[in-house]
Motif scaffolding. Structure first.
Motif, PDB file in Angstrom:
ATOM      1  N   ALA B  12       0.846  -1.205   0.000  1.00 50.31           N
ATOM      2  CA  ALA B  12       0.000   0.000   0.000  1.00 50.31           C
ATOM      3  C   ALA B  12       0.880   1.254   0.000  1.00 50.31           C
ATOM      4  N   ARG B  13       1.933   1.203   0.812  1.00 55.10           N
ATOM      5  CA  ARG B  13       2.852   2.343   0.872  1.00 55.10           C
ATOM      6  C   ARG B  13       3.501   2.567  -0.500  1.00 55.10           C
ATOM      7  N   GLY B  14       3.824   1.471  -1.174  1.00 53.70           N
ATOM      8  CA  GLY B  14       4.409   1.559  -2.514  1.00 53.70           C
ATOM      9  C   GLY B  14       3.458   2.267  -3.472  1.00 53.70           C
ATOM     10  N   ALA B  15       2.180   1.898  -3.392  1.00 49.84           N
ATOM     11  CA  ALA B  15       1.185   2.545  -4.264  1.00 49.84           C
ATOM     12  C   ALA B  15       1.168   4.046  -3.993  1.00 49.84           C
ATOM     13  N   TYR B  16       1.290   4.382  -2.713  1.00 49.43           N
ATOM     14  CA  TYR B  16       1.276   5.803  -2.337  1.00 49.43           C
ATOM     15  C   TYR B  16       2.537   6.510  -2.840  1.00 49.43           C
ATOM     16  N   GLU B  17       3.690   5.944  -2.513  1.00 49.64           N
ATOM     17  CA  GLU B  17       4.942   6.628  -2.863  1.00 49.64           C
ATOM     18  C   GLU B  17       5.140   6.741  -4.370  1.00 49.64           C
ATOM     19  N   TYR B  18       4.692   5.731  -5.109  1.00 51.92           N
ATOM     20  CA  TYR B  18       4.958   5.733  -6.548  1.00 51.92           C
ATOM     21  C   TYR B  18       3.785   6.259  -7.370  1.00 51.92           C
ATOM     22  N   GLY B  19       2.926   7.011  -6.712  1.00 52.75           N
ATOM     23  CA  GLY B  19       1.969   7.819  -7.463  1.00 52.75           C
ATOM     24  C   GLY B  19       0.774   7.097  -8.049  1.00 52.75           C
ATOM     25  N   VAL B  20       0.336   6.008  -7.416  1.00 51.00           N
ATOM     26  CA  VAL B  20      -0.875   5.354  -7.913  1.00 51.00           C
ATOM     27  C   VAL B  20      -2.085   6.251  -7.650  1.00 51.00           C
ATOM     28  N   LYS B  21      -2.979   6.313  -8.629  1.00 45.96           N
ATOM     29  CA  LYS B  21      -4.153   7.175  -8.509  1.00 45.96           C
ATOM     30  C   LYS B  21      -5.415   6.377  -8.179  1.00 45.96           C
ATOM     31  N   VAL B  22      -5.523   5.161  -8.729  1.00 41.13           N
ATOM     32  CA  VAL B  22      -6.752   4.380  -8.546  1.00 41.13           C
ATOM     33  C   VAL B  22      -6.417   2.955  -8.080  1.00 41.13           C
ATOM     34  N   VAL B  23      -7.077   2.511  -7.015  1.00 38.62           N
ATOM     35  CA  VAL B  23      -6.965   1.115  -6.578  1.00 38.62           C
ATOM     36  C   VAL B  23      -8.372   0.546  -6.463  1.00 38.62           C
ATOM     37  N   SER B  24      -8.627  -0.542  -7.160  1.00 40.38           N
ATOM     38  CA  SER B  24      -9.915  -1.229  -7.060  1.00 40.38           C
ATOM     39  C   SER B  24      -9.617  -2.700  -6.817  1.00 40.38           C
ATOM     40  N   SER B  25     -10.199  -3.281  -5.778  1.00 39.47           N
ATOM     41  CA  SER B  25      -9.859  -4.660  -5.392  1.00 39.47           C
ATOM     42  C   SER B  25     -11.087  -5.361  -4.856  1.00 39.47           C
ATOM     43  N   TYR B  26     -10.978  -6.669  -4.729  1.00 41.19           N
ATOM     44  CA  TYR B  26     -11.976  -7.433  -3.987  1.00 41.19           C
ATOM     45  C   TYR B  26     -11.211  -8.156  -2.871  1.00 41.19           C
ATOM     46  N   PRO B  27     -11.768  -8.185  -1.637  1.00 38.63           N
ATOM     47  CA  PRO B  27     -11.018  -8.783  -0.531  1.00 38.63           C
ATOM     48  C   PRO B  27     -10.728 -10.273  -0.722  1.00 38.63           C
ATOM     49  N   VAL B 168      11.511  -4.341   8.371  1.00 36.83           N
ATOM     50  CA  VAL B 168      11.831  -2.911   8.419  1.00 36.83           C
ATOM     51  C   VAL B 168      11.819  -2.312   7.013  1.00 36.83           C
ATOM     52  N   VAL B 169      11.177  -1.160   6.900  1.00 38.36           N
ATOM     53  CA  VAL B 169      11.028  -0.491   5.603  1.00 38.36           C
ATOM     54  C   VAL B 169      11.411   0.979   5.742  1.00 38.36           C
ATOM     55  N   LYS B 170      12.141   1.490   4.744  1.00 39.30           N
ATOM     56  CA  LYS B 170      12.455   2.933   4.702  1.00 39.30           C
ATOM     57  C   LYS B 170      11.291   3.667   4.043  1.00 39.30           C
ATOM     58  N   ILE B 171      10.747   4.613   4.745  1.00 41.76           N
ATOM     59  CA  ILE B 171       9.575   5.360   4.277  1.00 41.76           C
ATOM     60  C   ILE B 171      10.025   6.611   3.539  1.00 41.76           C
ATOM     61  N   LYS B 172       9.387   6.880   2.407  1.00 41.80           N
ATOM     62  CA  LYS B 172       9.714   8.093   1.646  1.00 41.80           C
ATOM     63  C   LYS B 172       8.437   8.867   1.334  1.00 41.80           C
ATOM     64  N   PRO B 173       8.561  10.114   0.898  1.00 40.57           N
ATOM     65  CA  PRO B 173       7.357  10.854   0.527  1.00 40.57           C
ATOM     66  C   PRO B 173       6.796  10.383  -0.815  1.00 40.57           C
ATOM     67  N   ARG B 174       5.606  10.851  -1.150  1.00 38.45           N
ATOM     68  CA  ARG B 174       4.958  10.465  -2.408  1.00 38.45           C
ATOM     69  C   ARG B 174       5.612  11.187  -3.574  1.00 38.45           C
ATOM     70  N   ASN B 175       5.918  10.433  -4.625  1.00 32.16           N
ATOM     71  CA  ASN B 175       6.429  11.036  -5.864  1.00 32.16           C
ATOM     72  C   ASN B 175       5.284  11.732  -6.575  1.00 32.16           C
TER      73      ASN B 175
END
Ligand SMILES: Cc1ncc(C[n+]2csc(CCOP(=O)(O)OP(=O)(O)O)c2C)c(N)n1
Ligand code: SF4
Ligand code: SF4
Lengths: 190, 579
Positions: B12-27, B168-175
């Motif tokens: 989820a963090r990856g989607a945020y940092e790398y500029g994803v605009k739309v996420v649609s899923s089924y659980p 452990v993950v290094k957190i970055k801001p959103r691109n």
């Protein structure tokens, strides 16, 4: 630092997931590498929950190898019996005296394995029996029993109690910080 | 900044940092929490779709619109989304398009153990496989870049030990997210035969370029760790860590792109070691690819069932494994069970009483299979209950339809059940369908669905009205029952199964997690009135216990949610509510 493998076992609803999350954050704050792997049952309560937490300079597999747990912490009295493969000759056991009856025991078809629980304790290097439920109810909140257990675990790990307290304060609901810290302190001094 | 994140949080963090605009899923376990975490980021539009096919098609649309998009699902979800997957491979993408698919080796929470890597080969799209949470985050970025650069959807494979493990993950801001002009290109996007023939060649050419893997974005994929010349091991995903811990002396080639395989790199690695092994979980996917490419791989006596571990790898190479401190014990189990107060229980009690054959489906209600209810007789995949009951009906000229029901949950009905019901209506089926509407997707951790009345972000939205929907579909016999009234359930079941027409029975009480206000003061058993008849224990409520010595029932009041079901079955007025 020396590698430390902790197997945390409980029954759904006992807060083992939160507890293992706290251990992870404490390890990170203590400048260690950490990994955790978890198998939690489905949405319903009452199933067996197990978390593997591994701490060290560089952790590889998120799952503890056979016989390599340094500490097994059982939030319920018999649950550690379900995971014989992870304990070895050098393993410490921290066990809650509190029992949660499995459905077949509650239903009268089977009996609670009290004897097996007692006998098996001999297999461990050392055993710490904690009456976490009594302590928690004494503090006025049975839900913090897990935090009493965590306090005892903290006493066995090489991280400052202050780190634990600050992580706990961030992880528990704000209104319950005081009672959680009281429970932690009680367990720490057990 | 560093944080300890689960694989799912990291995706989820990856989607945020790398500029994803739309996420649609089924659980679907173990993928569900990715989208739940995505929903916490304001900058990303996220939704629960009605099923995985709809989810994938939605993100294909988002990609066509020129935005980065992602969908997440469990392994079997990709079966449902396979149709669009096969052809979006041909159209390619506009904005980067990532499909995260989570396998479940050992089936901790799944109906089968399928290996999603086969889909990469089948659809001819690349698949990346992270080995921990840091890579889970990073590979979303790599996948998005790769998707845009090679004009392809990219699969990212997870598994339970990645999704539900933390590291452990290094957190970055959103691109700043890249934005492309929406595409209007009939030759690329309209897959009629004439256009698709051209695109198929594009796909084959793309695969070739990908397997060269000269450069695949910001990461150099597929690193080699050279140690001994004797043993070289090729592995991928979480298995990499098992191998590294079990075989610290071995040279390792870690395949981060598991499809297409960079054979050149593998060949160079193979030349440097005396013996080449492949250690992989589930099917012999990498191994067979290498063998087909003429690369010699040493045999290993590995099971294709279940998970690997450090110890399993040690055993594969003849190393010693430690002795457990004590022997396994025969212990009273803690099987999953429907919660106390679950709105499904009463209906299963009624089904069991009438000894109906229940074609089941997937959800918390599948637990109706457990004793003492034992009231589910088949479960195949989501949505299968209604068509299977229809098949029972048609095969026996209606005879089995008089003695059977289909049982399906609300989320499952919206997922694929609705298509089956349409078919039963159209083809004049005479089965009886029970929709257990508890207003939530219980099994996967209580996600809202079209019957809940709110979206993933909690915003109020249209709530599907079952009776109206069924009526519009042409179902003539529609009954709504209170599942906490077993007598009513039994009566309605008798009436509806007797009819030589299609019937749908809807229960309308919420899951205790969908509406906490249903939880009321607990009940207790008055031992003076209890006759010891055991009828209440046959409900399988975890709060109802049996006192062997006194031969009386008693209720664990810390578990009881006050649903009153047991009161309805007790014939001796022995169960009362605490005031
Ligand atoms: C194709 C597919 N997608 C997702 C899942 C995961 N899954 C299992 S049950 C379930 C939903 C059940 O919800 P519902 O039908 O409302 O029943 P409840 O659990 O609330 O009783 C899901 C999403 C699956 N098994 N198969
Ligand atoms: S989570 Fe809800 S649907 Fe699932 S068993 Fe519990 S009450 Fe029933
Ligand atoms: S009222 Fe009866 S059936 Fe309902 S939760 Fe309590 S004990 Fe179980």
């Amino acid at each position: 630092m020396k590698d430390i493998n902790i197997l945390m076992i409980g029954v759904g609803g006992q807060g083992t997931v939160l507890s293992s999350d706290i251990v992870c954050d404490v390890a990170l704050a203590g400048d260690a590498d950490v990994k955790k792997s978890e198998i939690h049952g489905m949405a319903q309560r009452g199933g067996s929950v197990v978390s593997h937490v591994r701490i060290g300079d560089k952790v590889l597999s998120p799952v503890i190898p056979v016989g390599e747990a340094n500490i097994v912490i059982s939030f319920e009295n018999m649950e550690f019996l379900r995971y014989p493969e992870y304990a070895g000759k050098e393993t410490s056991l921290v066990v809650n005296k509190y029992r949660i009856y499995p459905p077949s025991v509650a239903g009268g078809q089977e009996t609670y394995p009290s004897e097996q629980t007692e006998e098996t304790k001999i297999a461990f290097k050392e055993v710490f029996e904690i009456d976490a439920m009594t302590t928690a109810t004494g503090l006025g909140n049975s839900k913090v029993a897990g935090m009493v257990m965590l306090g005892k675990l903290a006493a066995l790990l090489p991280f400052d109690a202050e780190i634990w307290r600050s992580v706990i304060s961030k992880k528990v609901p704000p209104k319950t910080i005081d009672v959680n810290l009281a429970a932690f302190n009680a367990g720490y001094q057990f | 900044m560093k944080e300890v994140l689960s694989g799912n949080e990291a995706f989820a963090r990856g989607a945020y940092e790398y500029g994803v605009k739309v996420v649609s899923s089924y659980p679907g376990t173990p993928s569900t929490e990715i989208t739940e975490h995505v929903a916490q980021y304001e900058q990303i539009y996220s939704e629960w779709a009605t099923n995985e096919k709809v989810a994938l098609e939605t993100v294909i649309g988002a990609s066509l619109a020129g935005r980065r998009a992602m969908t997440c699902m469990k392994h079997v979800g990709l079966n449902v989304a396979a149709d669009p997957l096969m052809t979006v491979s041909y159209t390619g993408v506009n904005g980067g398009l990532v499909i995260v698919v989570a396998d479940d080796p050992n089936m901790f929470s799944s109906q089968n153990e399928q290996d999603s890597r086969h889909y990469a080969r089948l659809a001819k799209v690349p698949m990346l496989e992270p080995a921990d949470s840091q890579e889970a985050k990073d590979f979303i970025g790599v996948a998005l870049d790769m998707s845009e650069k090679y004009c392809t959807p990219v699969l990212v494979r997870s598994c339970t030990r990645i999704s539900h493990s933390k590291s452990v993950v290094k957190i970055k801001p959103r691109n700043t997210p890249p934005v492309f002009e929406p595409e209007n290109d009939i030759k690329k996007w309209v897959m009629v035969p004439a256009n698709a023939r051209v695109r198929h060649k594009v796909v084959e050419n793309r695969l070739e370029r990908l397997s060269d893997c000269a450069d695949t974005g910001r990461l150099t994929l597929n690193p080699v760790e050279f140690r001994s010349e004797e043993i070289g091991i090729i592995c991928a995903g979480v298995t990499y860590h098992y191998v590294k811990e079990a075989m610290p002396e071995a040279s390792i080639l870690k395949l981060e792109m598991v499809y297409p395989i960079c054979f050149e790199k593998v060949k160079r690695f193979a030349e440097k070691v005396q013996k080449l092994y492949v250690v992989e979980e589930l099917d012999r996917f990498i191994e067979n690819e290498l063998k087909a490419a003429g690369i010699e791989v040493q045999p290993l006596n590995r099971s294709v069932c279940g998970e690997l571990s450090v110890d399993e790898v040690r055993k594969l190479f003849g190393k010693e494994v430690k002795e457990p401190a004590f022997d396994p014990k025969q212990l009273p189990a803690r099987p999953p069970n429907m919660c106390p107060g679950c709105s499904h229980r009463g209906m299963f009690y009624a089904i069991a009483k009438l000894k109906l054959f229940a074609a089941g489906d997937i959800g918390c209600y599948t637990l109706g299979l457990l004793p003492p209810l034992s009231a589910i007789n088949s479960t195949v995949c989501m949505g299968a209950s209604i068509p299977m009951a229809h098949g029972l009906d048609k095969a026996t000229e209606g005879a089995m339809a008089r003695k059977s029901v289909a049982v399906i949950g609300d989320s499952t009905f919206f997922h694929t059940g609705i298509n089956g019901l349409l078919n039963s209506v159209y083809n004049a089926g005479t089965s009886t369908v029970i929709i257990l509407d508890n207003r939530i997707t219980g099994m996967t951790g209580h996600q809202p669905n079209p019957g809940t009345g709110c979206t993933i972000k909690g915003t109020p939205t249209q709530r599907i009205n079952f009776p109206k929907l069924l009526e519009a579909m042409g179902v003539k016999n529609i009954r709504t029952v209170n599942p906490f009234d077993p007598d009513e359930c039994i009566k309605v079941l008798k009436e509806e199964t007797a009819k030589e027409e299609l019937s749908v029975i809807v229960t309308d009480k919420p899951c205790i997690f969908a509406d906490r206000s249903v939880i009321r003061p607990p009940f207790f058993v008055d031992v003076n009135n209890c006759s010891g008849c055991t009828i209440c224990t046959r409900l399988g409520c975890p709060a109802i216990l049996w006192n062997k010595e006194e031969k009386r029932a008693f209720i664990d009041e810390t578990l009881c949610t006050g649903c009153e079901l047991c009161v309805k079955v007790c014939r001796f007025d022995a169960i009362h509510q605490r005031k």
